[in-house]
Design an enzyme around this catalytic site. Sequence first.
Site, PDB file in Angstrom:
ATOM      1  N   ASP A  38     -79.189  -9.796  32.592  1.00 14.79           N
ATOM      2  CA  ASP A  38     -78.749  -9.970  31.214  1.00 14.79           C
ATOM      3  C   ASP A  38     -77.732 -11.109  31.191  1.00 14.79           C
ATOM      4  OD1 ASP A  38     -78.474  -9.533  28.500  1.00 14.79           O
ATOM      5  OD2 ASP A  38     -77.159  -7.793  28.725  1.00 14.79           O
ATOM      6  N   SER A  88     -87.095  -4.148  36.538  1.00 12.24           N
ATOM      7  CA  SER A  88     -86.223  -4.178  35.377  1.00 12.24           C
ATOM      8  C   SER A  88     -85.281  -2.988  35.510  1.00 12.24           C
ATOM      9  CB  SER A  88     -87.047  -4.067  34.091  1.00 12.24           C
ATOM     10  OG  SER A  88     -86.190  -4.050  32.979  1.00 12.24           O
ATOM     11  N   GLY A 113     -84.510   3.433  35.349  1.00 10.25           N
ATOM     12  CA  GLY A 113     -83.400   3.830  34.491  1.00 10.25           C
ATOM     13  C   GLY A 113     -82.204   4.288  35.302  1.00 10.25           C
ATOM     14  N   ILE A 115     -79.478   6.923  36.892  1.00 10.08           N
ATOM     15  CA  ILE A 115     -79.577   8.251  37.512  1.00 10.08           C
ATOM     16  C   ILE A 115     -78.974   9.273  36.561  1.00 10.08           C
ATOM     17  CG2 ILE A 115     -78.813   9.690  39.435  1.00 10.08           C
ATOM     18  CD1 ILE A 115     -78.804   7.127  41.164  1.00 10.08           C
ATOM     19  N   HIS A 141    -104.404  -3.935  34.763  1.00  2.32           N
ATOM     20  CA  HIS A 141    -105.518  -3.079  35.207  1.00  2.32           C
ATOM     21  C   HIS A 141    -106.782  -3.855  35.537  1.00  2.32           C
ATOM     22  CE1 HIS A 141    -103.949   1.023  35.081  1.00  2.32           C
ATOM     23  NE2 HIS A 141    -103.091   0.506  34.228  1.00  2.32           N
ATOM     24  N   ASP A 145    -105.192  -0.291  39.847  1.00  2.00           N
ATOM     25  CA  ASP A 145    -105.460   0.962  39.139  1.00  2.00           C
ATOM     26  C   ASP A 145    -104.210   1.844  39.146  1.00  2.00           C
ATOM     27  OD1 ASP A 145    -105.553   2.903  41.462  1.00  2.00           O
ATOM     28  OD2 ASP A 145    -107.169   1.542  42.053  1.00  2.00           O
TER      29      ASP A 145
END
Length: 170
Positions: A38, A88, A113, A115, A141, A145
Amino acid sequence: MKALSKGLLEFPILNTSIDDKCETIAYKSFHNIGIAVDTPNGLLVPNVKNVEKLSIQEISKNIQRLQELGRSGKLTVKDLTGGTISISLLVFIGGVSGVPLILPPEVAIISMGRIQKLPRFDKDDNVIKTHMINFTWTADHRIVDGATVARCSNLMKKYLENPELIMMDL
Protein backbone atom coordinates in the site's frame (compact mmCIF):
# COMPACT_ATOMS: atom_id res chain seq x y z
CA MET A 1 6.19 -16.40 1.50
CA LYS A 2 8.53 -19.30 2.21
CA ALA A 3 5.55 -21.62 2.80
CA LEU A 4 4.15 -20.61 -0.59
CA SER A 5 7.53 -21.20 -2.24
CA LYS A 6 7.66 -24.68 -0.70
CA GLY A 7 4.16 -25.30 -2.06
CA LEU A 8 5.27 -24.23 -5.54
CA LEU A 9 7.95 -26.90 -5.50
CA GLU A 10 5.22 -29.51 -5.07
CA PHE A 11 2.67 -27.80 -7.35
CA PRO A 12 4.72 -26.07 -10.08
CA ILE A 13 1.66 -25.44 -12.28
CA LEU A 14 0.86 -22.53 -9.93
CA ASN A 15 4.17 -20.90 -10.88
CA THR A 16 3.55 -20.64 -14.61
CA SER A 17 2.42 -18.16 -17.21
CA ILE A 18 0.55 -18.54 -20.48
CA ASP A 19 1.14 -16.76 -23.77
CA ASP A 20 -1.38 -14.32 -25.25
CA LYS A 21 -2.81 -16.95 -27.62
CA CYS A 22 -3.27 -19.47 -24.77
CA GLU A 23 -1.11 -22.00 -26.61
CA THR A 24 2.01 -22.30 -24.47
CA ILE A 25 2.43 -22.70 -20.72
CA ALA A 26 5.82 -21.55 -19.39
CA TYR A 27 6.96 -23.20 -16.15
CA LYS A 28 9.17 -20.96 -14.01
CA SER A 29 12.04 -22.52 -12.08
CA PHE A 30 12.35 -19.42 -9.91
CA HIS A 31 9.83 -18.09 -7.39
CA ASN A 32 9.55 -14.31 -7.75
CA ILE A 33 6.73 -13.79 -5.29
CA GLY A 34 4.84 -10.52 -5.45
CA ILE A 35 3.56 -8.84 -2.34
CA ALA A 36 0.96 -6.11 -2.38
CA VAL A 37 2.33 -2.86 -0.94
CA ASP A 38 0.00 0.00 0.00
CA THR A 39 1.75 3.16 -1.23
CA PRO A 40 0.75 6.83 -1.33
CA ASN A 41 0.12 6.27 -5.06
CA GLY A 42 -2.07 3.21 -4.56
CA LEU A 43 -1.49 -0.51 -4.30
CA LEU A 44 1.62 -1.80 -6.09
CA VAL A 45 2.96 -5.35 -6.34
CA PRO A 46 6.75 -5.55 -6.24
CA ASN A 47 8.23 -9.02 -5.95
CA VAL A 48 10.92 -10.74 -3.95
CA LYS A 49 13.19 -12.48 -6.41
CA ASN A 50 14.23 -16.14 -6.07
CA VAL A 51 12.38 -16.85 -2.83
CA GLU A 52 13.18 -20.57 -3.24
CA LYS A 53 16.85 -19.74 -2.60
CA LEU A 54 16.37 -17.29 0.30
CA SER A 55 16.25 -17.83 4.04
CA ILE A 56 13.29 -16.52 6.00
CA GLN A 57 15.46 -13.66 7.29
CA GLU A 58 16.49 -12.73 3.75
CA ILE A 59 12.86 -12.79 2.63
CA SER A 60 11.90 -10.54 5.55
CA LYS A 61 14.66 -8.03 4.71
CA ASN A 62 13.53 -7.99 1.07
CA ILE A 63 9.91 -7.36 2.06
CA GLN A 64 10.94 -4.53 4.39
CA ARG A 65 13.08 -3.00 1.63
CA LEU A 66 10.21 -3.17 -0.88
CA GLN A 67 7.76 -1.67 1.62
CA GLU A 68 10.13 1.22 2.37
CA LEU A 69 10.73 1.84 -1.33
CA GLY A 70 6.98 1.74 -1.94
CA ARG A 71 6.21 4.23 0.83
CA SER A 72 8.88 6.61 -0.49
CA GLY A 73 7.83 6.21 -4.14
CA LYS A 74 11.16 4.69 -5.17
CA LEU A 75 10.21 1.23 -6.46
CA THR A 76 11.99 0.43 -9.73
CA VAL A 77 10.78 -1.35 -12.84
CA LYS A 78 12.95 -4.30 -11.76
CA ASP A 79 11.11 -4.41 -8.41
CA LEU A 80 7.72 -4.41 -10.16
CA THR A 81 8.35 -6.87 -13.00
CA GLY A 82 9.16 -10.55 -13.30
CA GLY A 83 6.70 -11.82 -10.70
CA THR A 84 5.54 -15.42 -10.98
CA ILE A 85 2.81 -15.51 -8.28
CA SER A 86 1.57 -12.99 -5.71
CA ILE A 87 0.39 -12.71 -2.13
CA SER A 88 -2.09 -10.06 -1.08
CA LEU A 89 -1.79 -9.48 2.65
CA LEU A 90 -5.05 -8.02 3.89
CA VAL A 91 -3.58 -8.07 7.39
CA PHE A 92 -1.86 -4.74 6.71
CA ILE A 93 -5.22 -3.02 6.32
CA GLY A 94 -7.03 -5.11 8.94
CA GLY A 95 -8.91 -7.35 6.54
CA VAL A 96 -9.99 -10.92 7.20
CA SER A 97 -10.78 -12.08 3.67
CA GLY A 98 -11.09 -10.78 0.16
CA VAL A 99 -11.06 -11.87 -3.46
CA PRO A 100 -7.62 -11.17 -4.95
CA LEU A 101 -7.17 -10.29 -8.61
CA ILE A 102 -4.56 -12.09 -10.70
CA LEU A 103 -1.72 -9.93 -11.98
CA PRO A 104 -1.09 -11.21 -15.53
CA PRO A 105 0.94 -13.02 -16.77
CA GLU A 106 0.75 -14.84 -13.40
CA VAL A 107 -1.85 -17.59 -13.12
CA ALA A 108 -2.57 -17.50 -9.38
CA ILE A 109 -2.67 -15.21 -6.36
CA ILE A 110 -3.37 -15.87 -2.70
CA SER A 111 -4.91 -13.43 -0.27
CA MET A 112 -4.16 -13.85 3.42
CA GLY A 113 -6.18 -12.13 6.13
CA ARG A 114 -5.24 -11.29 9.68
CA ILE A 115 -4.96 -14.00 12.31
CA GLN A 116 -8.12 -14.32 14.39
CA LYS A 117 -8.72 -16.06 17.71
CA LEU A 118 -11.81 -18.22 17.24
CA PRO A 119 -13.58 -20.92 19.24
CA ARG A 120 -13.42 -24.46 17.87
CA PHE A 121 -14.17 -27.91 19.21
CA ASP A 122 -11.42 -30.41 20.07
CA LYS A 123 -11.75 -34.20 19.64
CA ASP A 124 -13.70 -34.41 22.93
CA ASP A 125 -16.14 -31.64 21.94
CA ASN A 126 -14.56 -29.12 24.32
CA VAL A 127 -14.48 -25.54 23.12
CA ILE A 128 -10.90 -24.38 22.66
CA LYS A 129 -9.28 -21.17 21.44
CA THR A 130 -7.64 -21.48 18.04
CA HIS A 131 -5.76 -19.09 15.82
CA MET A 132 -7.22 -18.98 12.32
CA ILE A 133 -6.20 -17.23 9.12
CA ASN A 134 -8.22 -17.13 5.92
CA PHE A 135 -6.58 -17.97 2.60
CA THR A 136 -8.44 -16.93 -0.53
CA TRP A 137 -7.07 -17.96 -3.90
CA THR A 138 -7.81 -16.82 -7.41
CA ALA A 139 -6.46 -18.97 -10.22
CA ASP A 140 -6.69 -18.99 -13.99
CA HIS A 141 -8.76 -22.11 -14.64
CA ARG A 142 -7.41 -22.40 -18.16
CA ILE A 143 -4.21 -23.58 -16.44
CA VAL A 144 -4.95 -24.57 -12.84
CA ASP A 145 -7.79 -26.58 -11.34
CA GLY A 146 -9.29 -25.93 -7.92
CA ALA A 147 -8.11 -29.25 -6.47
CA THR A 148 -4.49 -28.29 -7.14
CA VAL A 149 -5.01 -24.92 -5.48
CA ALA A 150 -6.61 -26.63 -2.46
CA ARG A 151 -3.74 -29.11 -2.17
CA CYS A 152 -1.16 -26.31 -2.28
CA SER A 153 -3.17 -24.37 0.29
CA ASN A 154 -3.26 -27.41 2.58
CA LEU A 155 0.50 -27.84 2.21
CA MET A 156 1.03 -24.16 3.07
CA LYS A 157 -1.18 -24.65 6.12
CA LYS A 158 0.98 -27.59 7.19
CA TYR A 159 4.15 -25.48 6.88
CA LEU A 160 2.65 -22.50 8.71
CA GLU A 161 1.39 -24.70 11.55
CA ASN A 162 4.73 -26.54 11.73
CA PRO A 163 7.46 -24.01 10.86
CA GLU A 164 10.15 -26.49 11.88
CA LEU A 165 9.34 -28.32 8.62
CA ILE A 166 10.46 -25.27 6.66
CA MET A 167 13.52 -24.82 8.84
CA MET A 168 14.63 -28.42 8.24
CA ASP A 169 15.09 -27.68 4.52
CA LEU A 170 17.06 -24.44 4.88
